[in-house]
Design a protein around this motif. Structure first.
Motif, PDB file in Angstrom:
ATOM      1  N   GLY A 248       0.852  -1.182   0.000  1.00  0.00           N
ATOM      2  CA  GLY A 248       0.000   0.000   0.000  1.00  0.00           C
ATOM      3  C   GLY A 248       0.882   1.224   0.000  1.00  0.00           C
ATOM      4  N   GLY A 249       0.273   2.379  -0.179  1.00  0.00           N
ATOM      5  CA  GLY A 249       1.081   3.592  -0.193  1.00  0.00           C
ATOM      6  C   GLY A 249       0.246   4.842  -0.279  1.00  0.00           C
ATOM      7  N   ASP A 250       0.955   5.959  -0.384  1.00  0.00           N
ATOM      8  CA  ASP A 250       0.333   7.280  -0.436  1.00  0.00           C
ATOM      9  C   ASP A 250       0.936   8.077  -1.582  1.00  0.00           C
ATOM     10  N   ALA A 251       0.109   8.881  -2.214  1.00  0.00           N
ATOM     11  CA  ALA A 251       0.585   9.738  -3.301  1.00  0.00           C
ATOM     12  C   ALA A 251      -0.160  11.068  -3.249  1.00  0.00           C
ATOM     13  N   ILE A 252       0.483  12.085  -3.773  1.00  0.00           N
ATOM     14  CA  ILE A 252      -0.116  13.413  -3.909  1.00  0.00           C
ATOM     15  C   ILE A 252      -0.402  13.669  -5.384  1.00  0.00           C
ATOM     16  N   ILE A 253      -1.596  14.196  -5.660  1.00  0.00           N
ATOM     17  CA  ILE A 253      -1.954  14.642  -7.009  1.00  0.00           C
ATOM     18  C   ILE A 253      -1.945  16.162  -6.995  1.00  0.00           C
ATOM     19  N   THR A 254      -1.141  16.767  -7.850  1.00  0.00           N
ATOM     20  CA  THR A 254      -1.007  18.222  -7.891  1.00  0.00           C
ATOM     21  C   THR A 254      -2.071  18.827  -8.801  1.00  0.00           C
ATOM     22  N   PRO A 255      -2.219  20.152  -8.787  1.00  0.00           N
ATOM     23  CA  PRO A 255      -3.215  20.789  -9.662  1.00  0.00           C
ATOM     24  C   PRO A 255      -3.009  20.480 -11.140  1.00  0.00           C
ATOM     25  N   THR A 256      -1.776  20.159 -11.541  1.00  0.00           N
ATOM     26  CA  THR A 256      -1.509  19.846 -12.949  1.00  0.00           C
ATOM     27  C   THR A 256      -1.669  18.365 -13.260  1.00  0.00           C
ATOM     28  N   GLY A 257      -2.088  17.572 -12.263  1.00  0.00           N
ATOM     29  CA  GLY A 257      -2.266  16.147 -12.490  1.00  0.00           C
ATOM     30  C   GLY A 257      -1.008  15.329 -12.337  1.00  0.00           C
ATOM     31  N   GLU A 258       0.062  15.940 -11.834  1.00  0.00           N
ATOM     32  CA  GLU A 258       1.293  15.189 -11.586  1.00  0.00           C
ATOM     33  C   GLU A 258       1.143  14.329 -10.339  1.00  0.00           C
ATOM     34  N   PHE A 259       1.906  13.230 -10.297  1.00  0.00           N
ATOM     35  CA  PHE A 259       1.933  12.362  -9.127  1.00  0.00           C
ATOM     36  C   PHE A 259       3.262  12.510  -8.403  1.00  0.00           C
ATOM     37  N   PHE A 260       3.190  12.500  -7.080  1.00  0.00           N
ATOM     38  CA  PHE A 260       4.388  12.361  -6.260  1.00  0.00           C
ATOM     39  C   PHE A 260       4.108  11.252  -5.259  1.00  0.00           C
ATOM     40  N   LEU A 261       4.906  10.209  -5.311  1.00  0.00           N
ATOM     41  CA  LEU A 261       4.752   9.116  -4.370  1.00  0.00           C
ATOM     42  C   LEU A 261       5.325   9.533  -3.022  1.00  0.00           C
ATOM     43  N   ILE A 262       4.545   9.424  -1.972  1.00  0.00           N
ATOM     44  CA  ILE A 262       4.981   9.826  -0.633  1.00  0.00           C
ATOM     45  C   ILE A 262       5.544   8.640   0.139  1.00  0.00           C
ATOM     46  N   ASP A 263       4.869   7.512   0.078  1.00  0.00           N
ATOM     47  CA  ASP A 263       5.281   6.326   0.829  1.00  0.00           C
ATOM     48  C   ASP A 263       4.817   5.076   0.106  1.00  0.00           C
ATOM     49  N   ILE A 264       5.542   3.988   0.309  1.00  0.00           N
ATOM     50  CA  ILE A 264       5.048   2.666  -0.064  1.00  0.00           C
ATOM     51  C   ILE A 264       5.426   1.732   1.071  1.00  0.00           C
ATOM     52  N   ASN A 265       4.489   0.885   1.470  1.00  0.00           N
ATOM     53  CA  ASN A 265       4.743   0.031   2.615  1.00  0.00           C
ATOM     54  C   ASN A 265       4.242  -1.381   2.361  1.00  0.00           C
ATOM     55  N   ALA A 266       4.717  -2.288   3.203  1.00  0.00           N
ATOM     56  CA  ALA A 266       4.432  -3.705   3.029  1.00  0.00           C
ATOM     57  C   ALA A 266       3.139  -4.095   3.733  1.00  0.00           C
ATOM     58  N   TRP A 267       2.277  -4.767   3.022  1.00  0.00           N
ATOM     59  CA  TRP A 267       1.058  -5.407   3.535  1.00  0.00           C
ATOM     60  C   TRP A 267       0.284  -4.503   4.488  1.00  0.00           C
ATOM     61  N   PRO A 268      -0.485  -3.543   3.964  1.00  0.00           N
ATOM     62  CA  PRO A 268      -1.323  -2.691   4.810  1.00  0.00           C
ATOM     63  C   PRO A 268      -2.556  -3.446   5.298  1.00  0.00           C
ATOM     64  N   SER A 269      -3.448  -2.741   5.981  1.00  0.00           N
ATOM     65  CA  SER A 269      -4.635  -3.392   6.553  1.00  0.00           C
ATOM     66  C   SER A 269      -5.730  -3.648   5.520  1.00  0.00           C
ATOM     67  N   PHE A 270      -5.692  -2.956   4.375  1.00  0.00           N
ATOM     68  CA  PHE A 270      -6.734  -3.092   3.349  1.00  0.00           C
ATOM     69  C   PHE A 270      -8.132  -2.841   3.937  1.00  0.00           C
ATOM     70  N   ALA A 271      -8.209  -1.992   4.951  1.00  0.00           N
ATOM     71  CA  ALA A 271      -9.425  -1.893   5.752  1.00  0.00           C
ATOM     72  C   ALA A 271     -10.681  -1.623   4.928  1.00  0.00           C
ATOM     73  N   LEU A 272     -10.625  -0.680   3.987  1.00  0.00           N
ATOM     74  CA  LEU A 272     -11.818  -0.339   3.227  1.00  0.00           C
ATOM     75  C   LEU A 272     -12.193  -1.404   2.200  1.00  0.00           C
ATOM     76  N   PHE A 273     -11.254  -2.277   1.868  1.00  0.00           N
ATOM     77  CA  PHE A 273     -11.486  -3.286   0.821  1.00  0.00           C
ATOM     78  C   PHE A 273     -11.159  -4.691   1.326  1.00  0.00           C
ATOM     79  N   ARG A 274     -11.240  -4.901   2.635  1.00  0.00           N
ATOM     80  CA  ARG A 274     -10.749  -6.154   3.218  1.00  0.00           C
ATOM     81  C   ARG A 274     -11.434  -7.382   2.625  1.00  0.00           C
ATOM     82  N   GLU A 275     -12.759  -7.351   2.497  1.00  0.00           N
ATOM     83  CA  GLU A 275     -13.478  -8.521   1.998  1.00  0.00           C
ATOM     84  C   GLU A 275     -13.123  -8.822   0.545  1.00  0.00           C
TER      85      GLU A 275
END
Length: 295
Positions: A248-275
């Motif tokens: 799992g991870g986090d990213a920022i979307i800028t006003p121009t639609g660019e991506f910046f990856l903030i973090d990537i991590n191993a095996w998150p909780s998948f809480a919202l999509f667990r099932e």
């Protein structure tokens, strides 16, 4: 004897506010693996250290056919190294989990041309008047200060600071907790989103992978337009750079639609999509079990 798998829970101190969610995704994945006809032994990190006791005749468990793990501490991972060295698949691989430590992750992402905020790794005692650091910024603020090893374990591990004085205070606090190095990272305004992924995409085939994203809560969304396909590509490239298969991870979307990856991590909780995610992870584990240590 029927092949069986080990599942290793995350250390509780690495699940602040997520203790139930982290444990539940592991239990649910185990349930789906067992439904496919395999045995699963779920263990806490502390149980990995159980050794032969001559007074009782107790011996360690027989070797598993595959290990799936959410643990993150270097000490816990090192206890699994002898098993991985016997070509028993681990998901995620031990080295990949260690690669999510920020002092390793940032150089790996940069080397793979993944767009990340400007970042520098410095000693946490850089604010000591006796050991001043020329790397300490004087502006522009705000900036992020983050511990350079594991991800969030408690308040103060990741903090947005608005001035050089606030930065010095944060450095002193982290140094006082025994955290030797920190990451200073550029703050990039935009929409913050989170993503989840499963699998290792082949060169031109994504049918064996699973990917979801959602906006992080507690923010004022601008809903800047962006390409979901481009987001998935960047996330999968980042996972490949550090060696992750369930991530799992986090990213920022800028006003121009660019991506910046903030973090990537191993095996998150998948809480919202667990099932939805649990059977996908189980399918991936069984595929890895059939194909062995190499994929």
């Amino acid at each position: 004897m029927m092949p069986y798998l080990w599942g290793i829970y995350r250390e509780q101190q690495h699940s602040p506010g997520r203790e139930f969610d982290d444990a539940e995704i592991l239990r649910l994945v185990a349930k789906h693996v067992e439904a496919a006809g395999y045995q699963v032994h779920l263990k806490t990190p502390e149980q990995l250290g159980a050794a032969y006791d001559p007074s009782t005749g107790r011996r360690p468990d027989p070797l598993p056919s595959l290990v799936f793990l959410m643990c993150e501490r270097a000490e816990t991972l090192s206890s699994l190294e002898p098993i991985e060295m016997q070509a028993i698949p681990h998901v995620n691989p031990l080295q990949a989990v260690l690669n999510t430590y920020r002092d390793r992750m940032i150089p790996l992402l940069a080397a793979s041309a993944i767009p990340i905020p400007r970042s520098q790794i410095i000693s946490s005692n850089s604010s000591d008047p006796g050991h001043p650091s020329p790397q300490l910024p004087t502006g522009p603020f705000p900036i992020w200060i983050k511990r350079a090893d594991v991800h969030n374990t408690q308040s103060g591990d990741v903090e947005l600071v608005s001035s050089p004085e606030d930065l010095r205070v944060a450095l002193v606090a982290l140094h006082g907790r025994g955290i030797s190095h920190v990451v200073l990272q550029q703050h990039i305004p935009g929409d913050l989103l989170k993503f989840y992924g499963i699998g290792k995409p082949l060169a031109s085939n994504r049918k064996d992978t699973w990917f979801k994203w959602f906006y992080h809560r507690d923010q004022e969304l601008a809903r800047y337009p962006f390409s979901e396909e481009a987001l998935q590509t960047i996330a999968q490239r980042a996972a490949s750079a550090v060696g992750l298969e369930v991530y799992g991870g986090d990213a920022i979307i800028t006003p121009t639609g660019e991506f910046f990856l903030i973090d990537i991590n191993a095996w998150p909780s998948f809480a919202l999509f667990r099932e939805e995610a649990a059977p996908q992870i189980a399918t991936w584990l069984l595929r890895r079990l059939r194909q062995g240590a190499l994929l």
